[in-house]
Every structure is written in C-alpha cells, then in structure tokens.
Design a protein around this motif. Sequence first.
Motif, short mmCIF file in Angstrom:
data_model
loop_
_atom_site.label_atom_id
_atom_site.label_comp_id
_atom_site.label_asym_id
_atom_site.label_seq_id
_atom_site.Cartn_x
_atom_site.Cartn_y
_atom_site.Cartn_z
N ILE A 145 38.01 46.61 37.51
CA ILE A 145 39.40 46.31 37.13
C ILE A 145 40.24 46.05 38.39
O ILE A 145 41.02 45.09 38.45
CB ILE A 145 40.00 47.47 36.32
CG1 ILE A 145 39.22 47.71 35.04
CG2 ILE A 145 41.48 47.22 36.05
CD1 ILE A 145 39.50 46.79 33.91
N GLU A 146 40.07 46.90 39.39
CA GLU A 146 40.82 46.73 40.63
C GLU A 146 40.49 45.40 41.30
O GLU A 146 41.37 44.72 41.84
CB GLU A 146 40.54 47.89 41.58
CG GLU A 146 41.05 49.24 41.08
CD GLU A 146 42.54 49.23 40.78
OE1 GLU A 146 43.32 48.74 41.63
OE2 GLU A 146 42.93 49.67 39.69
N GLN A 147 39.22 45.01 41.25
CA GLN A 147 38.82 43.73 41.84
C GLN A 147 39.46 42.56 41.09
O GLN A 147 39.94 41.59 41.69
CB GLN A 147 37.30 43.58 41.81
CG GLN A 147 36.79 42.28 42.43
CD GLN A 147 37.14 42.15 43.89
OE1 GLN A 147 36.77 43.02 44.70
NE2 GLN A 147 37.85 41.09 44.28
N ALA A 148 39.51 42.66 39.76
CA ALA A 148 40.12 41.60 38.96
C ALA A 148 41.61 41.48 39.27
O ALA A 148 42.15 40.36 39.35
CB ALA A 148 39.90 41.87 37.48
N LYS A 149 42.28 42.60 39.44
CA LYS A 149 43.70 42.57 39.80
C LYS A 149 43.90 41.84 41.13
O LYS A 149 44.78 40.97 41.26
CB LYS A 149 44.25 43.99 39.88
CG LYS A 149 44.32 44.70 38.53
CD LYS A 149 44.41 46.21 38.63
CE LYS A 149 45.71 46.68 39.22
NZ LYS A 149 45.82 48.16 39.17
N ALA A 150 43.07 42.17 42.10
CA ALA A 150 43.17 41.53 43.41
C ALA A 150 42.84 40.03 43.32
O ALA A 150 43.49 39.20 43.97
CB ALA A 150 42.24 42.22 44.41
N ASP A 151 41.84 39.69 42.51
CA ASP A 151 41.44 38.29 42.36
C ASP A 151 42.57 37.45 41.75
O ASP A 151 42.81 36.32 42.19
CB ASP A 151 40.19 38.18 41.49
CG ASP A 151 38.93 38.67 42.20
OD1 ASP A 151 38.95 38.80 43.43
OD2 ASP A 151 37.93 38.94 41.50
#
Length: 303
Positions: free
Chosen positions: A262-268
């Motif tokens: 989820i954190e990676q998707a937010k950053a992406d």
Amino acid sequence: MLDIVIEARKAALAPGMDVKRILPFRLHRMVGPFIFMDHAGPVNIQPQISSNIDVLPHPHIGLSTVSYLFGGQVMHRDSLGVEQIILPGEVNWMTAGRGISHSERFEDPAVLASGQLEMIQTWVALPEKDEEADPAFDNYKPEELPIFTDAGVWMRLIAGNAYGLKNSVKIHSPLFYMHIVLNKDARFGLPTEHEERGFYIVKGRIELSGVSYPAGQMLVFTRGVDPVIIAKEDSVLMMLGGEQLGPRHIWWNFVSSRKERIEQAKADWAAGRILLPPTDNLEFVPLPQDKRAQGNPPPEALS
C-alpha cells in the motif's frame, strides 16, 4: 445463522454525488472476496452541475472493480487505452493487479437530469498470487450472462457460479455475484455451494424468519444456513459471496495483503509512476493526505 445486518451509510463520491456505502464495514469488512460496495442513484442532477460528479482519473492496485448499471450510462477510460460506454445489464470487470488508473465520466446531462442513472460498484480482492497480475479490462454484454426465471423470480448471473448457472466472466477466486428481482410474495433461497453469502436490498422489503428488512440493508450468512427469503413487496437484490481470502489492507483505492505494498502504491501515484488514461490525462485525483490507519478507507474512496 444470520451473521450480521449491515446498514448502508452515506458517503460523498463527488460534489453533489452521494452514494450508499455498504462495504467495507468495521464489524464485517468483506463478504467472501468482496471488499467494497457502493450503490449510487437514482441520480437527479441539473445539467449545469453534471460535470461536477465526474470521477477523475484515479489509481487502483490489488483488486478488480465491477461496475453494474440498472439505468443510465457511464464512460470508462483507463490507462490501458480502453474507452468503454458502460450500459445497463453489462458487466464491466477491471482487474487492477499491479496498478491501473481509470476515470468514470457522466457525459450525457439528460441522463443525470432524468433520474435514470443508478449503479452498483464493487471491488473484489485478488488472491495473493494474482495481486501483481497485469492489469486488464473486460466488458460483457447482457446476452453473455445467463438468466433464470421462475414463479415470481428473475435472476441474472453477473459472475462466478450459483444455482447451477455459470458464465465466462474472468474471475480469480471462487465467488458468485447476482442481480435478482422478486415479485411480491415470491420465495427464494441462498446458493449453498459457497463459504460466505450475503445480499443487499436495492429496492423493496424482504422477510426472513418473521423479521422484515428494508432497502438499504445487507444481510450476511455463513455456510450451512439455508433461510427462506420472502419478498414482502416487489424487490431487487444484489447477492454475492464466495471463498474468503484472508485479511486485506485497504487505503483509499488500494487493496493488498501487505501494508508495505500500500505504501509503495501511494508513492507510485504521488510520483506519477502509475500512468493516466491516454485520452483523459489532463486532470486527476491527487493522493489524499489522510493519516488514518490503513484499515480505515478515507471517505474519498473511489470506485
């Protein structure tokens, strides 16, 4: 037994566009693999403000979105380059997998002003092995979806299998999803082959074990329970369920079995690494600055 009754809550999808939100619910976050459910409409909006309710390009991961209309039409555009007018009775199944963005625009003001637009949107969580699958979009016409009729009963299989019906809608785990219309006094039962089952009352009123339930409620059951559903008036149900997948994290439009994903998707999304629809890329929904725990989706959650 009846596990829980979920009352739909009002949620703001866009200025002037409130929906009834059924899932997720804090005491029962999923029904089978279904992790999100909104009921929009009937919508009655004046033409001069109709553009305000467009759902701008926004991202998803780890799920499939399912759009099903009772009336009206919606224009879908996504980062795969798909442009699809969504019409009543069709199944529009978009698998986000590792990441996709899409928009939903209401481009016919007359439809909005006439109160024709009404739709159900659900998210289906993906099994862990498919969470990073390639994104895809499929549109299925009404004639591809089997229909069954009996005395006082009409039903269409949207996806999966139930009551001996199957169709070719591409799914990733055992499930069923149905549109059911009951005439007053009709009797109906739940499919018995699935682990978890529930139904949302779109219109009308039903009775179960002597208790009456109105529109706007979802009733959820576990395997082994075979209640008799009695329509106390002409009623419309959306029935769904299937195999439970295990816990999922949900934040905004992202679903995953792993918090770090989820954190990676937010950053992406913040960095522009999830592409916008090529024919709808002049505006988009920015990443919300919501700081709540990942288990609680912010009210801006889009479908």
